[in-house]
Design a protein around this motif. Structure first.
Motif, mmCIF file in Angstrom:
data_model
loop_
_atom_site.group_PDB
_atom_site.id
_atom_site.type_symbol
_atom_site.label_atom_id
_atom_site.label_comp_id
_atom_site.label_asym_id
_atom_site.label_seq_id
_atom_site.Cartn_x
_atom_site.Cartn_y
_atom_site.Cartn_z
ATOM 1 N N TYR A 146 46.593 -7.897 6.043
ATOM 2 C CA TYR A 146 46.774 -8.612 7.295
ATOM 3 C C TYR A 146 47.857 -9.369 7.347
ATOM 4 O O TYR A 146 47.870 -10.520 6.206
ATOM 5 C CB TYR A 146 45.564 -9.092 7.894
ATOM 6 C CG TYR A 146 45.609 -10.078 9.137
ATOM 7 C CD1 TYR A 146 45.805 -9.361 10.402
ATOM 8 C CD2 TYR A 146 45.706 -11.152 9.050
ATOM 9 C CE1 TYR A 146 45.946 -9.949 11.477
ATOM 10 C CE2 TYR A 146 46.048 -12.037 10.198
ATOM 11 C CZ TYR A 146 46.154 -11.416 11.414
ATOM 12 O OH TYR A 146 46.318 -12.050 12.653
ATOM 13 N N ALA A 147 48.937 -9.440 8.264
ATOM 14 C CA ALA A 147 49.781 -10.385 8.084
ATOM 15 C C ALA A 147 50.284 -10.980 9.480
ATOM 16 O O ALA A 147 50.220 -9.937 10.521
ATOM 17 C CB ALA A 147 51.212 -10.003 7.390
ATOM 18 N N HIS A 148 50.667 -11.957 10.053
ATOM 19 C CA HIS A 148 50.846 -12.560 11.117
ATOM 20 C C HIS A 148 51.860 -13.596 11.246
ATOM 21 O O HIS A 148 52.178 -14.359 10.205
ATOM 22 C CB HIS A 148 49.662 -13.297 11.779
ATOM 23 C CG HIS A 148 50.118 -14.082 13.099
ATOM 24 N ND1 HIS A 148 49.952 -15.478 13.143
ATOM 25 C CD2 HIS A 148 50.181 -13.451 14.120
ATOM 26 C CE1 HIS A 148 50.166 -15.855 14.320
ATOM 27 N NE2 HIS A 148 50.538 -14.578 15.077
ATOM 28 N N SER A 149 52.857 -13.253 12.198
ATOM 29 C CA SER A 149 54.213 -14.191 12.419
ATOM 30 C C SER A 149 54.585 -14.405 13.766
ATOM 31 O O SER A 149 53.849 -13.669 14.707
ATOM 32 C CB SER A 149 55.408 -13.560 11.642
ATOM 33 O OG SER A 149 55.638 -12.399 12.179
ATOM 34 N N THR A 177 60.980 -4.919 5.480
ATOM 35 C CA THR A 177 59.672 -4.885 5.717
ATOM 36 C C THR A 177 58.920 -4.065 4.608
ATOM 37 O O THR A 177 58.877 -3.054 4.762
ATOM 38 C CB THR A 177 59.282 -4.635 6.989
ATOM 39 O OG1 THR A 177 59.992 -4.968 8.263
ATOM 40 C CG2 THR A 177 57.747 -4.652 7.317
ATOM 41 N N GLY A 178 58.318 -4.853 3.699
ATOM 42 C CA GLY A 178 57.661 -4.061 2.548
ATOM 43 C C GLY A 178 56.616 -3.322 2.747
ATOM 44 O O GLY A 178 56.193 -3.108 3.977
ATOM 45 N N SER A 179 55.974 -2.675 1.841
ATOM 46 C CA SER A 179 55.045 -1.664 2.131
ATOM 47 C C SER A 179 53.720 -2.126 2.701
ATOM 48 O O SER A 179 52.850 -1.830 3.206
ATOM 49 C CB SER A 179 54.597 -1.041 0.826
ATOM 50 O OG SER A 179 54.076 -2.190 -0.495
ATOM 51 N N GLN A 180 53.436 -3.684 2.640
ATOM 52 C CA GLN A 180 52.510 -4.477 3.246
ATOM 53 C C GLN A 180 53.013 -4.916 4.317
ATOM 54 O O GLN A 180 52.217 -6.146 4.919
ATOM 55 C CB GLN A 180 51.839 -5.506 2.187
ATOM 56 C CG GLN A 180 51.151 -4.384 0.822
ATOM 57 C CD GLN A 180 50.643 -5.621 0.192
ATOM 58 O OE1 GLN A 180 50.806 -6.825 0.255
ATOM 59 N NE2 GLN A 180 49.953 -5.302 -0.883
ATOM 60 N N GLY A 181 54.060 -4.773 4.933
ATOM 61 C CA GLY A 181 54.633 -5.466 6.186
ATOM 62 C C GLY A 181 55.012 -6.750 6.174
ATOM 63 O O GLY A 181 55.333 -7.433 6.705
ATOM 64 N N VAL A 182 55.324 -7.453 4.657
ATOM 65 C CA VAL A 182 55.844 -8.623 4.544
ATOM 66 C C VAL A 182 57.450 -8.632 4.545
ATOM 67 O O VAL A 182 57.862 -7.724 3.768
ATOM 68 C CB VAL A 182 55.280 -9.323 3.306
ATOM 69 C CG1 VAL A 182 55.852 -10.530 3.277
ATOM 70 C CG2 VAL A 182 53.693 -9.298 3.465
ATOM 71 N N VAL A 214 50.600 -7.433 11.386
ATOM 72 C CA VAL A 214 50.734 -6.173 10.448
ATOM 73 C C VAL A 214 49.402 -5.843 9.754
ATOM 74 O O VAL A 214 48.650 -6.645 9.346
ATOM 75 C CB VAL A 214 51.577 -6.446 9.467
ATOM 76 C CG1 VAL A 214 51.828 -5.306 8.317
ATOM 77 C CG2 VAL A 214 53.210 -6.620 9.953
ATOM 78 N N PHE A 215 48.964 -4.532 9.853
ATOM 79 C CA PHE A 215 47.510 -4.061 9.073
ATOM 80 C C PHE A 215 47.843 -3.305 7.994
ATOM 81 O O PHE A 215 46.747 -2.494 7.869
ATOM 82 C CB PHE A 215 46.988 -3.677 10.430
ATOM 83 C CG PHE A 215 46.875 -4.515 11.495
ATOM 84 C CD1 PHE A 215 46.078 -5.569 11.607
ATOM 85 C CD2 PHE A 215 47.667 -3.885 12.648
ATOM 86 C CE1 PHE A 215 46.107 -6.243 12.880
ATOM 87 C CE2 PHE A 215 47.693 -4.708 14.069
ATOM 88 C CZ PHE A 215 47.088 -5.940 13.999
ATOM 89 N N ASP A 216 48.962 -2.945 7.599
ATOM 90 C CA ASP A 216 49.383 -1.847 6.839
ATOM 91 C C ASP A 216 48.458 -2.034 5.357
ATOM 92 O O ASP A 216 48.459 -3.077 4.983
ATOM 93 C CB ASP A 216 50.835 -1.942 6.434
ATOM 94 C CG ASP A 216 51.368 -0.384 5.729
ATOM 95 O OD1 ASP A 216 50.435 0.509 5.825
ATOM 96 O OD2 ASP A 216 52.481 -0.344 5.454
ATOM 97 N N SER A 217 48.151 -1.136 4.683
ATOM 98 C CA SER A 217 47.354 -0.903 3.284
ATOM 99 C C SER A 217 46.382 -1.866 3.513
ATOM 100 O O SER A 217 45.929 -2.444 2.242
ATOM 101 C CB SER A 217 48.607 -1.332 2.452
ATOM 102 O OG SER A 217 49.593 -0.569 2.301
#
Length: 473
Positions: A245-248, A3-8, A239-242
């Motif tokens: 926004y990401a959603h799965s 999980t990268g620094s942006q949650g991806v 994910v809301f990091d940095s």
């Protein structure tokens, strides 16, 4: 899964040739088919050998040894409870020598997400009443050939608030971990991670899991549907990091029968080439939980008269255990009868006027020593246990089991006929049978519920705890 620094999430196959982000702090990779399938909302519901990968305290839930091999991620997890001492676990990650299980080929749908990332964990957990505590320590290495090993530490806690609610906490890599090469160059740096989770059980067949990651802001939620040996789930992860926004979303199922487990998960995450996860496991060894001890119902009943005796109880044992042993019945069968009769409602009243946990009619209750008023309308009784003792849970249960033991003796230890007669009355069941159709339906329901308790330890624990709460009010 990285999980990268942006949650991806990314696979190592996508990043192994790109070392531009070396040294950038990131969360430790997420491992484990079951937890990932629950949208990572596994902090409060971890209860198998993979628990240390999510919350080491979950190991304390085990009452038997458990081994799980994750085909898609090459992870071997084994745990074993030692009575009184606690539960020990070992997790070894990345046994794969290709980017997918067995063969790295497009026709193979089962993918690994951690090729080259190795980890070895030693874990310990113990239960203290309603609180479970766990710790892990181990070594990790980065997915580079010249990587050295670095030590990491994890702690976790689980608290059972009620039979229908649990909360959990996970703190991973307490001091953070930096993995270096032989020259001291930092290859990977993992931030410390703090996460909280909760599991709610609104119905016996439904569980809702949720988890919030504090240090790498993200939220996972999943709904699990359980029917006997099979469970299915669907959930989402945000994910809301940095500021990104990401959603799965994910879905999966598990099959647990005869001590064998199969877990499958599908991940709808755009940057993953291989979205299927699969693992297998099995339980072994004898149960260490006192409430799973069975006593044969085919032995001669210890109390078959129409009047109860009150032998001295062992105060060190829980009330349900004491009663089951006193009346020579297995915990699973006792819980199954209560479930079918009243769904664990101590003040339940049927349309025929039967009352309490074991649904006893007024005349039968009086015959077995309970104080019951004579009602003009028996479907509207006084539910005060001091007035009508059928609504005193312990007295109701003991009277019902005394009656059941009498029926076992009457029907020559034929459990099927005794159960059927408990439902329709001994006047409608001959000594050699057969049962009327209503009695057969009742017996099938009780035996089906008993099988669920034998196959699903979580269902057994939930209803056992529910009965304990009722008996200790």
């Amino acid at each position: 899964m990285f999980t990268g620094s942006q949650g991806v999430s990314t696979t190592f196959a996508e990043t192994k040739n790109d070392q531009s982000n070396i040294g950038i702090p990131e969360p430790r990779p997420v491992i484990g088919t079951r937890g990932i399938g629950l949208s990572r909302a596994y902090i409060s519901s971890a209860d198998d050998a993979t628990s240390p990968l999510w919350n080491p305290a979950g190991l304390a839930s085990l009452d038997q040894g458990n081994l799980i091999y994750d085909l898609s991620q090459g992870a071997l997890s084994i745990a074993y409870p030692v009575k009184v001492i606690g539960t020990f676990g070992i997790n070894l990650l990345d046994f794969n020598n290709a980017d997918r299980f067995l063969i790295d080929h497009n026709s193979n749908p089962i993918g690994t997400f951690e090729y080259g990332y190795n980890q070895a964990l030693l874990s310990y957990a113990r239960k203290f009443g309603t609180i479970q505590l766990g710790v892990s320590t181990g070594f990790s290495r980065a997915p580079y050939e010249n990587s050295l090993w670095a030590q990491n530490y994890d702690v976790g806690a689980l608290i059972t608030l009620s039979p229908n609610a649990l909360v959990g906490m996970q703190f991973r890599d307490i001091s953070g971990v930096s993995i270096r090469d032989q020259n001291g160059v930092i290859l990977n740096t993992f931030n410390s991670q703090l996460a909280f989770g909760t599991t709610l059980i609104p119905l016996q067949q439904v569980k809702w899991h949720a988890c919030y990651n504090v240090t790498s802001p993200g939220f996972g939620t999943s709904v699990e549907f359980i029917t006997g040996i099979l469970s299915a789930n669907v959930g989402s992860h945000f994910v809301f990091d940095s500021g990104e926004y990401a959603h799965s979303w994910s879905m999966g199922f598990s099959l647990n029968k005869w001590g064998k487990q199969t877990y499958y998960a599908y991940l709808n995450q755009g940057n993953l080439n291989h979205k299927h996860l699969l693992s297998f496991g099995f339980t072994f060894g004898e149960s260490t939980q006192e409430y799973t001890k069975e006593t044969s119902i085919h032995q001669t009943p210890t109390n078959t008269t129409h009047h109860k005796t009150e032998p001295k109880q062992k105060s060190s044992k829980k009330a349900s255990i004491q009663i089951a042993e006193k009346y020579n019945i297995s915990i699973e069968l006792m819980l199954a009868i209560i479930y079918v009769e009243s769904k664990f409602n101590p003040i339940a009243v049927s349309k025929t006027g039967a009352g309490g946990l074991m649904q006893i009619l007024p005349a039968t209750a009086r015959e077995y020593g309970l104080r019951v008023p004579h009602y003009t309308n028996k479907t509207k009784p006084n539910i005060d246990g001091k007035v009508d003792e059928r609504f005193d849970a312990k007295k109701n249960l003991e009277a019902g089991l005394t009656y059941f033991n009498y029926l076992l003796e009457r029907y020559q230890n034929n459990q099927t006929l005794a159960l059927g007669a408990y439902n329709v009355g001994p006047g409608r069941v001959k000594i050699k049978g057969p049962l009327p159709s209503r009695g057969k339906i009742y017996v099938d329901k009780v035996l089906a519920r008993q099988k669920i308790y034998r196959d699903d330890k979580s269902a057994l624990e939930t209803d056992f705890s529910r009965l304990e709460i009722i008996l200790n009010r």
